[in-house]
Scaffold this motif. Sequence first.
Motif, PDB file in Angstrom:
ATOM      1  N   SER A  44       0.824  -1.212   0.000  1.00 10.92           N
ATOM      2  CA  SER A  44       0.000   0.000   0.000  1.00 10.92           C
ATOM      3  C   SER A  44       0.860   1.266   0.000  1.00 10.92           C
ATOM      4  O   SER A  44       0.343   2.360  -0.204  1.00 10.92           O
ATOM      5  N   ARG A  45       2.143   1.100   0.236  1.00 13.42           N
ATOM      6  CA  ARG A  45       3.060   2.247   0.210  1.00 13.42           C
ATOM      7  C   ARG A  45       4.456   1.735  -0.165  1.00 13.42           C
ATOM      8  O   ARG A  45       4.903   0.712   0.361  1.00 13.42           O
ATOM      9  N   ILE A  46       5.118   2.473  -1.055  1.00  8.34           N
ATOM     10  CA  ILE A  46       6.443   2.074  -1.541  1.00  8.34           C
ATOM     11  C   ILE A  46       7.380   3.284  -1.448  1.00  8.34           C
ATOM     12  O   ILE A  46       6.988   4.405  -1.777  1.00  8.34           O
ATOM     13  N   THR A  47       8.602   3.028  -1.005  1.00  9.72           N
ATOM     14  CA  THR A  47       9.621   4.082  -0.911  1.00  9.72           C
ATOM     15  C   THR A  47      10.786   3.718  -1.822  1.00  9.72           C
ATOM     16  O   THR A  47      11.323   2.605  -1.733  1.00  9.72           O
ATOM     17  N   VAL A  48      11.163   4.648  -2.695  1.00 14.98           N
ATOM     18  CA  VAL A  48      12.269   4.442  -3.633  1.00 14.98           C
ATOM     19  C   VAL A  48      13.324   5.504  -3.351  1.00 14.98           C
ATOM     20  O   VAL A  48      13.007   6.701  -3.319  1.00 14.98           O
ATOM     21  N   SER A  49      14.557   5.089  -3.114  1.00 17.05           N
ATOM     22  CA  SER A  49      15.614   6.058  -2.806  1.00 17.05           C
ATOM     23  C   SER A  49      16.928   5.638  -3.443  1.00 17.05           C
ATOM     24  O   SER A  49      17.175   4.449  -3.674  1.00 17.05           O
ATOM     25  N   THR A  50      17.744   6.624  -3.748  1.00 17.35           N
ATOM     26  CA  THR A  50      19.113   6.383  -4.221  1.00 17.35           C
ATOM     27  C   THR A  50      20.033   7.378  -3.526  1.00 17.35           C
ATOM     28  O   THR A  50      19.608   8.469  -3.138  1.00 17.35           O
ATOM     29  N   ARG A  51      21.301   6.988  -3.381  1.00 15.98           N
ATOM     30  CA  ARG A  51      22.292   7.905  -2.818  1.00 15.98           C
ATOM     31  C   ARG A  51      23.677   7.438  -3.283  1.00 15.98           C
ATOM     32  O   ARG A  51      23.863   6.275  -3.669  1.00 15.98           O
ATOM     33  N   ILE A  52      24.628   8.367  -3.223  1.00 18.81           N
ATOM     34  CA  ILE A  52      26.021   8.073  -3.574  1.00 18.81           C
ATOM     35  C   ILE A  52      26.832   8.150  -2.289  1.00 18.81           C
ATOM     36  O   ILE A  52      26.894   9.206  -1.650  1.00 18.81           O
ATOM     37  N   VAL A  53      27.458   7.031  -1.888  1.00 20.70           N
ATOM     38  CA  VAL A  53      28.204   6.957  -0.634  1.00 20.70           C
ATOM     39  C   VAL A  53      29.560   6.319  -0.901  1.00 20.70           C
ATOM     40  O   VAL A  53      29.624   5.162  -1.371  1.00 20.70           O
ATOM     41  N   ASP A  54      30.647   7.046  -0.610  1.00 26.34           N
ATOM     42  CA  ASP A  54      32.006   6.511  -0.722  1.00 26.34           C
ATOM     43  C   ASP A  54      32.270   5.873  -2.080  1.00 26.34           C
ATOM     44  O   ASP A  54      32.825   4.769  -2.174  1.00 26.34           O
ATOM     45  N   GLY A  55      31.834   6.547  -3.144  1.00 29.65           N
ATOM     46  CA  GLY A  55      32.108   6.028  -4.481  1.00 29.65           C
ATOM     47  C   GLY A  55      31.222   4.887  -4.909  1.00 29.65           C
ATOM     48  O   GLY A  55      31.497   4.219  -5.912  1.00 29.65           O
ATOM     49  N   HIS A  56      30.134   4.623  -4.192  1.00 31.61           N
ATOM     50  CA  HIS A  56      29.196   3.551  -4.518  1.00 31.61           C
ATOM     51  C   HIS A  56      27.794   4.144  -4.673  1.00 31.61           C
ATOM     52  O   HIS A  56      27.381   5.023  -3.903  1.00 31.61           O
ATOM     53  N   ALA A  57      27.059   3.638  -5.668  1.00 28.18           N
ATOM     54  CA  ALA A  57      25.664   4.004  -5.864  1.00 28.18           C
ATOM     55  C   ALA A  57      24.788   2.995  -5.123  1.00 28.18           C
ATOM     56  O   ALA A  57      24.941   1.781  -5.306  1.00 28.18           O
ATOM     57  N   VAL A  58      23.895   3.495  -4.292  1.00 24.24           N
ATOM     58  CA  VAL A  58      23.010   2.637  -3.506  1.00 24.24           C
ATOM     59  C   VAL A  58      21.575   2.903  -3.962  1.00 24.24           C
ATOM     60  O   VAL A  58      21.077   4.032  -3.865  1.00 24.24           O
ATOM     61  N   ALA A  59      20.911   1.866  -4.479  1.00 23.25           N
ATOM     62  CA  ALA A  59      19.514   1.960  -4.919  1.00 23.25           C
ATOM     63  C   ALA A  59      18.662   1.070  -4.005  1.00 23.25           C
ATOM     64  O   ALA A  59      18.976  -0.111  -3.829  1.00 23.25           O
ATOM     65  N   ARG A  60      17.586   1.632  -3.456  1.00 19.97           N
ATOM     66  CA  ARG A  60      16.811   0.900  -2.437  1.00 19.97           C
ATOM     67  C   ARG A  60      15.325   1.077  -2.677  1.00 19.97           C
ATOM     68  O   ARG A  60      14.844   2.179  -2.967  1.00 19.97           O
ATOM     69  N   VAL A  61      14.596  -0.031  -2.552  1.00 23.06           N
ATOM     70  CA  VAL A  61      13.132  -0.025  -2.637  1.00 23.06           C
ATOM     71  C   VAL A  61      12.591  -0.748  -1.408  1.00 23.06           C
ATOM     72  O   VAL A  61      12.950  -1.904  -1.150  1.00 23.06           O
ATOM     73  N   GLY A  62      11.750  -0.056  -0.634  1.00 21.89           N
ATOM     74  CA  GLY A  62      11.105  -0.665   0.520  1.00 21.89           C
ATOM     75  C   GLY A  62       9.595  -0.596   0.391  1.00 21.89           C
ATOM     76  O   GLY A  62       9.061   0.404  -0.118  1.00 21.89           O
ATOM     77  N   ASP A  63       8.906  -1.646   0.813  1.00 23.06           N
ATOM     78  CA  ASP A  63       7.442  -1.646   0.747  1.00 23.06           C
ATOM     79  C   ASP A  63       6.879  -2.216   2.038  1.00 23.06           C
ATOM     80  O   ASP A  63       7.609  -2.801   2.853  1.00 23.06           O
ATOM     81  N   ASP A  64       5.567  -2.045   2.223  1.00 15.34           N
ATOM     82  CA  ASP A  64       4.892  -2.551   3.423  1.00 15.34           C
ATOM     83  C   ASP A  64       4.003  -3.744   3.087  1.00 15.34           C
ATOM     84  O   ASP A  64       2.998  -3.993   3.768  1.00 15.34           O
ATOM     85  N   GLY A  65       4.383  -4.476   2.037  1.00 12.40           N
ATOM     86  CA  GLY A  65       3.577  -5.613   1.603  1.00 12.40           C
ATOM     87  C   GLY A  65       3.745  -6.833   2.479  1.00 12.40           C
ATOM     88  O   GLY A  65       4.259  -6.762   3.601  1.00 12.40           O
ATOM     89  N   ARG A  66       3.373  -7.970   1.920  1.00 15.99           N
ATOM     90  CA  ARG A  66       3.350  -9.198   2.724  1.00 15.99           C
ATOM     91  C   ARG A  66       4.722  -9.850   2.839  1.00 15.99           C
ATOM     92  O   ARG A  66       4.888 -10.824   3.600  1.00 15.99           O
ATOM     93  N   GLY A  67       5.721  -9.373   2.129  1.00 21.13           N
ATOM     94  CA  GLY A  67       7.078  -9.894   2.264  1.00 21.13           C
ATOM     95  C   GLY A  67       7.259 -11.244   1.582  1.00 21.13           C
ATOM     96  O   GLY A  67       6.409 -11.706   0.809  1.00 21.13           O
ATOM     97  N   GLY A  68       8.396 -11.873   1.918  1.00 25.44           N
ATOM     98  CA  GLY A  68       8.677 -13.204   1.373  1.00 25.44           C
ATOM     99  C   GLY A  68       9.341 -13.195   0.015  1.00 25.44           C
ATOM    100  O   GLY A  68       9.471 -14.258  -0.610  1.00 25.44           O
ATOM    101  N   ALA A  69       9.791 -12.034  -0.498  1.00 22.24           N
ATOM    102  CA  ALA A  69      10.429 -11.982  -1.818  1.00 22.24           C
ATOM    103  C   ALA A  69      11.823 -12.584  -1.742  1.00 22.24           C
ATOM    104  O   ALA A  69      12.554 -12.405  -0.761  1.00 22.24           O
TER     105      ALA A  69
END
Length: 593
Positions: free
Chosen positions: A527-552
């Motif tokens: 029902s809600r999804i968060t998408v974020s990216t950031r650059i840390v110490d020469g690395h690109a970090v891409a992250r997706v978090g959700d509040d679903g039922r899990g188990g992926a």
Amino acid sequence: MARSPAPPANDPVVGWRPILVAVVAGLLAVVFWLPRWDSDFLLGVLYVLDVASFAMTGTFLLTDGRTGRLGWGMIGASFCYAVSWWWIWPPAWQWGPVPLISFVLGYGWFVVGGLALVRYPEPALGHRHERFYFATLAIWVFGGKIVVATASRPEWIRWNPDAWWPTVVADESLYRLVSGAVGIGVTGLALLLPVLLLYRVRHSQGLERSDMIPATAAAVSIGVVGGLYLIAVNLHVTGPLTDALRALSAFAALVAPVAFIVSLIQRRLKSGLGESDLRLLSRSDTVEEMQAALRRVLDDDTLVLAVRSGSPTSFLAPNGYPIAVDEDTRWLVEVPDRNGRPIAALLVDPTLHRRENTVRAAAAACGIVLTDGMLQDDLTEKLSQSQRSRSRLTRDSLNELQRIGHELHDGVNSTLQAVQAHLSRIRIHLRRHRAGQDRTTELGDALDDAQAAVQVAVKELRDLARGIHPEVLAEGLGPALQLKFDGVATPITLDIDERRTPPEVELIMYLLLSEAVTNALKHAHASRITVSTRIVDGHAVARVGDDGRGGAHATPGSGLAALSERVRSLRGELTVRGGPGGGTVVEGVIPCA
């Protein structure tokens, strides 16, 4: 494994030549101090030790292949230090150019010795500011003394009035002015030497820093004590204070050659691996642990243990990812197995050339552990993972080419065939129109149909191209994702770092985030999804978090598994885990260089 051998008997740690040279230089110094042995015995002992130790250090350095040129500098410092005390001679000894040599070269030991201290352990000055400093110091010391001599008489500087002296203008007030300026300049430059060395230490690391510490300690003691002595001289302070500072300066000068000798002996004694080093290497159970052990043994935090992956020029890092070998900035040392065949390589700091025996001994020990110990299984598994990864990437590439072929055949090809049919109709209608039949309406309809078909073909080609590489990525990852998720009913929060990354990294991040959001919508019912990216110490970090039922999970054949292989192809890592309050978090970390 046996302990690495000590230096052979015919290659002693010190050798007889430096000792012989030290004895000869010391005997000459004893002769030079003859006029003052009765009155200044302890100072004379320091003087003899200074001259002998400078000469011994210079000869010792000449026996080292990389520091040979520094040896001549230290021998020159020995001569300059010897002549700097000739002012104690009685007038009968001060004949010819002897006073002028002593006066001009008196501070030369500081110039030449300081140059050797800053250059060590490299054969040349590496920075422009260092070259500028020593050029200024040499000109100020030697040139300044010559200028003072031309404006003075020898008796003004406590020399025999009959000695040879290059007087041009004998002006006592000018002499005091020039002499004071030269003295102040030399004092300031002397106090600047420790700062220069400390700056080098701060900007060095590992082996380079450990080799520089003795020389830095010597430079600090010489610069500080010598600077205080010069201040007392320039202020015309006499008596016990000046005598004490003069003695301390002689003692501080002794620190420089001792520091060199200690450092050189340490390097020669550590020409192999000790028992504790071998134990540390032999206890390694994985390639990562072996790399960490090698970094400790060789004191190089940047060392990389690169494993051969099938070809002479192909290597894998300890994490199993391909690695590029740049021999312009790293020293590549082969790691042989028991039969001498290269199975890996060490990428080390080029300054470790100074301890080549130790590095090659470590590489040999590493090779033995790799072939005989538990690391062999770890090495085999990493090679298998690399081969499986390449196979999957090749298979995925073939599947992608087949998909594009089907899209072209079933979509764009059929649309273009319709365009061809409409053009044939137009040709027929044109022929009839030329024959006198009114085909204006039919021609208009046929042209409209052809134009509509062309528009469909253009759209299909654009959609196909977007599937290969999204065109909107040219504007950045943020705009591409906003367009991608525009119109999605589920709330999606975007927190995108606006800094650009290499195109291949940006594409993988776009595909990763798109796939993760699609999975959250289709399978997790989030029902809600968060998408974020950031650059840390020469690395690109891409992250997706959700509040679903899990188990992926990135199960074989799934979209996440394919994305994991794509991320690994850029030496990155994809993780799928449960969120702190439920749901799923998919995160990819990719190096930007």
